[in-house]
Design a protein around this motif. Structure first.
Motif, PDB file in Angstrom:
ATOM      1  N   ALA A  81       0.781  -0.680   0.633  1.00 48.86           N
ATOM      2  CA  ALA A  81      -0.034  -0.070   0.287  1.00 48.86           C
ATOM      3  C   ALA A  81       0.923   0.963  -0.053  1.00 48.86           C
ATOM      4  O   ALA A  81       1.009   2.301  -0.954  1.00 48.86           O
ATOM      5  N   GLU A  84       1.966   2.919  -3.539  1.00 45.67           N
ATOM      6  CA  GLU A  84       0.847   2.771  -3.984  1.00 45.67           C
ATOM      7  C   GLU A  84       1.034   4.600  -4.936  1.00 45.67           C
ATOM      8  O   GLU A  84       0.793   5.634  -3.183  1.00 45.67           O
ATOM      9  N   MET A  93      -6.701   0.148   0.016  1.00 45.76           N
ATOM     10  CA  MET A  93      -6.513  -1.113   0.083  1.00 45.76           C
ATOM     11  C   MET A  93      -5.789  -1.478   1.128  1.00 45.76           C
ATOM     12  O   MET A  93      -6.069  -3.177   1.621  1.00 45.76           O
ATOM     13  N   GLU A  96      -8.384  -2.955   2.719  1.00 39.65           N
ATOM     14  CA  GLU A  96     -10.209  -3.511   2.611  1.00 39.65           C
ATOM     15  C   GLU A  96      -8.806  -5.071   2.815  1.00 39.65           C
ATOM     16  O   GLU A  96      -9.859  -5.553   2.842  1.00 39.65           O
ATOM     17  N   ARG A  97      -8.134  -4.884   2.019  1.00 40.76           N
ATOM     18  CA  ARG A  97      -7.418  -6.123   2.174  1.00 40.76           C
ATOM     19  C   ARG A  97      -6.890  -6.541   2.921  1.00 40.76           C
ATOM     20  O   ARG A  97      -7.631  -8.315   3.745  1.00 40.76           O
TER      21      ARG A  97
END
Length: 219
Positions: A81, A84, A93, A96-97
């Motif tokens: 992340a 990014e 991200m 969520e992951r």
């Protein structure tokens, strides 16, 4: 044949058996949570109980090994992340992951969030994960995409709360936690001209009652 050569196959077998036991523990914990025994794990792995106890003194040692793996996996997600360029996309991200990793795995959820499992694990999580979360939040603040008073501890407590929602609603509405993740994300972003669409509906009063009381003795 030397004594060293005689020991090599045993060491290889030990490594293989340890991995088989950990794989079996992952599968059992994912479905049944932590309420399994080392004997259950041995049977599921297809190894003798004595072999299991040679690799792990008790179930706690299995949990410790899986906890360390989980920390490494979550740290890998956080590091990805951080690569990014869009700090908001990286932050979302990561949440969520990392939550999705727990969503399908009751055992991981319990290992990561059960306070009864020991301070050492909390300290390990703090030392490994908290600095990465701090960097994710700091980058997002530098890019002006989250409110300036957001703290890395906010993400930790939100994940803790969402894991509780995840566990209580799993049998009724497995994706319910994503609704509350979305509400949280709307509460921290600064570029909001409208609201993110909620991914699932709210539970009815009856469903909420069932979720909150499903493990209680109602007799």
């Amino acid at each position: 044949m030397s004594e060293g050569n005689e020991q090599r196959p045993l060491r290889k077998d030990a490594v293989i058996n340890r991995e088989r036991l950990l794989a079996a523990a992952r599968e059992l914990f994912a479905v049944r949570g932590l309420d399994v025994t080392l004997n259950d794990i041995a049977h599921h792995a297809g190894v003798g109980v004595g072999t299991a106890y040679r690799r792990f003194a008790n179930k706690e040692e299995v949990i410790d090994a899986l906890f360390e793996e989980a920390l490494q996996d979550i740290a890998a997600v956080a590091n990805e992340a951080l690569t990014e360029p869009d700090a908001w996309a990286g932050l979302v991200m990561f949440l969520e992951r990392s939550l999705h990793m727990q969503f399908g795995d009751r055992g991981l959820n319990q290992i990561m969030n059960n306070a009864a499992l020991g301070r050492d694990r909390v300290s390990d999580a703090r030392d490994h994960i908290a600095p990465l979360i701090h960097q994710l939040v700091e980058r997002a603040q530098e890019q002006g995409v989250v409110r300036p008073d957001l703290d890395q501890s906010d993400l930790i407590f939100v994940q803790l709360g969402l894991s509780a929602i995840m566990e209580s609603s799993r049998a009724i509405a497995p994706g319910l936690y994503t609704r509350y993740l979305t509400l949280f994300l709307d509460g921290i972003r600064t570029d909001r001209s409208d609201f993110l669409p909620l991914p699932v509906r709210a539970l009815s009063a009856e469903e909420t009652h069932r979720a909150m009381t499903r493990e209680r003795d109602v007799s």
